[in-house]
Motif scaffolding. Structure first.
Motif, PDB file in Angstrom:
ATOM      1  N   UNK A   1       0.876  -1.160   0.177  1.00 11.77           N
ATOM      2  CA  UNK A   1       0.089   0.026  -0.096  1.00 11.77           C
ATOM      3  C   UNK A   1       0.903   1.096   0.049  1.00 11.77           C
ATOM      4  N   UNK A   2       0.433   2.163  -1.024  1.00  9.33           N
ATOM      5  CA  UNK A   2       1.098   3.582  -0.725  1.00  9.33           C
ATOM      6  C   UNK A   2       0.702   4.268   0.427  1.00  9.33           C
ATOM      7  N   UNK A   3      -0.411   3.893   0.943  1.00 12.10           N
ATOM      8  CA  UNK A   3      -0.829   4.962   1.866  1.00 12.10           C
ATOM      9  C   UNK A   3      -0.331   4.208   3.198  1.00 12.10           C
ATOM     10  N   UNK A   4      -0.407   3.197   3.500  1.00 10.50           N
ATOM     11  CA  UNK A   4      -0.102   2.399   4.788  1.00 10.50           C
ATOM     12  C   UNK A   4       1.109   1.770   4.636  1.00 10.50           C
ATOM     13  N   UNK A   5       2.082   1.746   3.537  1.00 10.65           N
ATOM     14  CA  UNK A   5       3.316   1.045   3.548  1.00 10.65           C
ATOM     15  C   UNK A   5       3.122  -0.529   3.199  1.00 10.65           C
ATOM     16  N   UNK A   6       3.998  -1.136   3.113  1.00 15.05           N
ATOM     17  CA  UNK A   6       3.947  -2.639   2.850  1.00 15.05           C
ATOM     18  C   UNK A   6       4.255  -3.094   4.161  1.00 15.05           C
ATOM     19  N   UNK A   7       3.379  -4.187   4.514  1.00 16.25           N
ATOM     20  CA  UNK A   7       3.530  -4.847   5.774  1.00 16.25           C
ATOM     21  C   UNK A   7       2.814  -6.110   5.829  1.00 16.25           C
ATOM     22  N   UNK A   8       3.029  -7.099   6.929  1.00 10.42           N
ATOM     23  CA  UNK A   8       2.619  -8.273   7.072  1.00 10.42           C
ATOM     24  C   UNK A   8       2.146  -8.494   8.486  1.00 10.42           C
ATOM     25  N   UNK A   9       0.806  -9.079   8.508  1.00 11.68           N
ATOM     26  CA  UNK A   9       0.116  -8.869   9.662  1.00 11.68           C
ATOM     27  C   UNK A   9      -0.546 -10.194   9.884  1.00 11.68           C
ATOM     28  N   UNK A  10      -0.276 -10.753  11.304  1.00 14.85           N
ATOM     29  CA  UNK A  10      -0.617 -12.219  11.604  1.00 14.85           C
ATOM     30  C   UNK A  10      -2.454 -12.034  11.954  1.00 14.85           C
ATOM     31  N   UNK A  11      -3.195 -13.075  11.376  1.00 10.78           N
ATOM     32  CA  UNK A  11      -4.387 -13.268  11.835  1.00 10.78           C
ATOM     33  C   UNK A  11      -4.671 -14.550  12.101  1.00 10.78           C
ATOM     34  N   UNK A  12      -5.773 -14.888  12.574  1.00 16.18           N
ATOM     35  CA  UNK A  12      -6.513 -16.090  12.792  1.00 16.18           C
ATOM     36  C   UNK A  12      -7.322 -16.257  11.617  1.00 16.18           C
ATOM     37  N   UNK A  13      -7.604 -17.668  11.258  1.00 11.43           N
ATOM     38  CA  UNK A  13      -8.562 -17.890  10.262  1.00 11.43           C
ATOM     39  C   UNK A  13      -9.369 -19.223  10.487  1.00 11.43           C
ATOM     40  N   UNK A  14     -10.483 -19.266   9.893  1.00  7.41           N
ATOM     41  CA  UNK A  14     -11.236 -20.577  10.118  1.00  7.41           C
ATOM     42  C   UNK A  14     -12.366 -20.333   8.946  1.00  7.41           C
ATOM     43  N   UNK A  15     -12.999 -21.432   8.765  1.00 10.82           N
ATOM     44  CA  UNK A  15     -14.036 -21.681   7.884  1.00 10.82           C
ATOM     45  C   UNK A  15     -15.388 -21.222   8.332  1.00 10.82           C
ATOM     46  N   UNK A  16     -15.544 -21.069   9.667  1.00  7.72           N
ATOM     47  CA  UNK A  16     -16.722 -20.492  10.077  1.00  7.72           C
ATOM     48  C   UNK A  16     -16.444 -19.845  11.478  1.00  7.72           C
TER      49      UNK A  16
END
Ligand SMILES: NC(=O)c1ccc[n+]([C@@H]2O[C@H](COP(=O)([O-])OP(=O)(O)OC[C@H]3O[C@@H](n4cnc5c(N)ncnc54)[C@H](OP(=O)(O)O)[C@@H]3O)[C@@H](O)[C@H]2O)c1
Length: 305
Positions: free
Chosen positions: A62-77
């Motif tokens: 992102x030009x506005x926010x910069x380049x970054x990686x952020x951890x997230x949890x993820x599930x199918x429900x």
């Protein structure tokens, strides 16, 4: 509950638990920003996307926010209550996607849909109850280029939330703290229609003719003007007076090469949000007896493929 930062002795922002149903262009960007700001983010997605997100997090360029990686949890429900559930699937996937967020699991959490269109808040209120749903719109240009990989192109990311400032205060603070300009807007119908009357002519014409906005506003200006006038008349009949000339002038401020996201979906062979945008316009026109010959013809031609 607010805590105090040991370093600054100032109140630390409340840590939200946010579910993001549909972590694509819009949802993935917000999931990344909210995680980066320290909130707990649970993305709800299909099996493959959820696996990728768990392993790699959300990668934002992102030009506005910069380049970054952020951890997230993820599930199918969704499997536990959350403070907020963002709904950021395309309208074409909405019914199927909502199965992943059972009302009884959501608890007292708020539901914030950021889809384009005017009809989805009613469907969400039917499923989750009127009290929980906050309607909103987002101005951004952000694309999911692969599962969890988000390219954010616009130099702005702005959310309008509808309701009273008092109710929306904590939500506004959460987004603002994450870098997303957010303003409470009193009138939901006005907010949704203001977006639709600009978007519908842009989406229908660029998609129908395969032209950029620059080509539409020069080569097909009369048709654009007629379509904007129809959309403004429908909006007015729905209680939201609209200035057709001002809307038309807004297209002139866009870079000539801009394409609508519906047009990009068409080019990529993805399902189109035709029903949520053009269909909703025609249904409202019919309810109020507003003639829409240009919109009706374009919709017939687009649906005929
Ligand atoms: N993108 C923009 O710049 C923008 C700007 C303003 C408004 N909007 C509006 O925002 C809405 C979302 O658009 P978008 O561009 O963000 O869409 P998108 O990039 O296609 O993202 C949609 C996400 O929904 C996921 N999904 C699809 N079916 C699902 C299901 N059954 N269950 C769970 N997840 C599902 C997709 O998963 P996969 O990743 O697995 O495919 C994808 O991550 C649309 O109404 C659009 O008009 C978009």
């Amino acid at each position: 509950m607010r805590t105090t930062s040991p370093l600054t002795d100032t109140p630390a922002p409340h840590r939200w638990t946010v579910a993001v149903l549909g972590p694509g262009g819009v949802g993935g960007l917000l999931a990344g920003l909210l995680s980066r700001a320290g909130h707990r983010v649970i993305c709800v997605a299909g099996e493959d996307t959820a696996r990728t997100l768990r392993q790699d997090g959300i990668r934002v360029r992102s030009g506005q926010f910069g380049d970054f990686t952020a951890p997230v949890e993820a599930d199918t429900a969704l499997r536990e209550p959350v403070g907020l559930c963002l709904v950021t699937v395309k309208h074409t996937a909405l019914t199927a996607a909502l199965e992943r967020v059972p009302p009884q699991v959501l608890g007292d959490g708020l539901v914030l849909p950021l889809l384009n269109g005017v009809e989805h808040p009613a469907a969400l209120r039917e499923r989750y109850g009127a009290r929980r749903v906050v309607a909103g719109t987002i101005r951004v240009e952000s694309t999911r280029i692969a599962p969890g990989a988000i390219e954010h192109g616009s130099p702005f990311t702005e959310i309008d939330l509808t309701g009273t400032a008092e109710r929306l205060g904590p939500l506004t603070a959460m987004f603002e703290d994450a870098g997303v300009r957010t303003r409470p807007v009193a009138d939901e119908t006005a907010a949704l229609w203001a977006k639709l009357i600009f978007l519908a002519p842009f989406a229908l014409l660029t998609t129908r003719y395969g032209l950029t906005i620059g080509e539409v506003r020069t080569g097909r200006r009369a048709e654009l003007a007629a379509l904007v006038a129809e959309a403004a008349a429908v909006s007015g009949a729905c209680g939201v007076p609209a200035d057709a000339a001002r809307t038309l002038a807004r297209y002139d401020t866009f870079p000539a090469g801009a394409k609508s996201s519906m047009q990009r979906d068409e080019e990529a062979g993805r399902p189109l949000e035709l029903d949520a945008i053009g269909g909703a316009l025609l249904r409202a026109a019919e309810r109020h007896g507003v003639p829409t010959p240009v919109a009706s013809r374009l919709m017939s031609e687009l649906m005929a493929g």
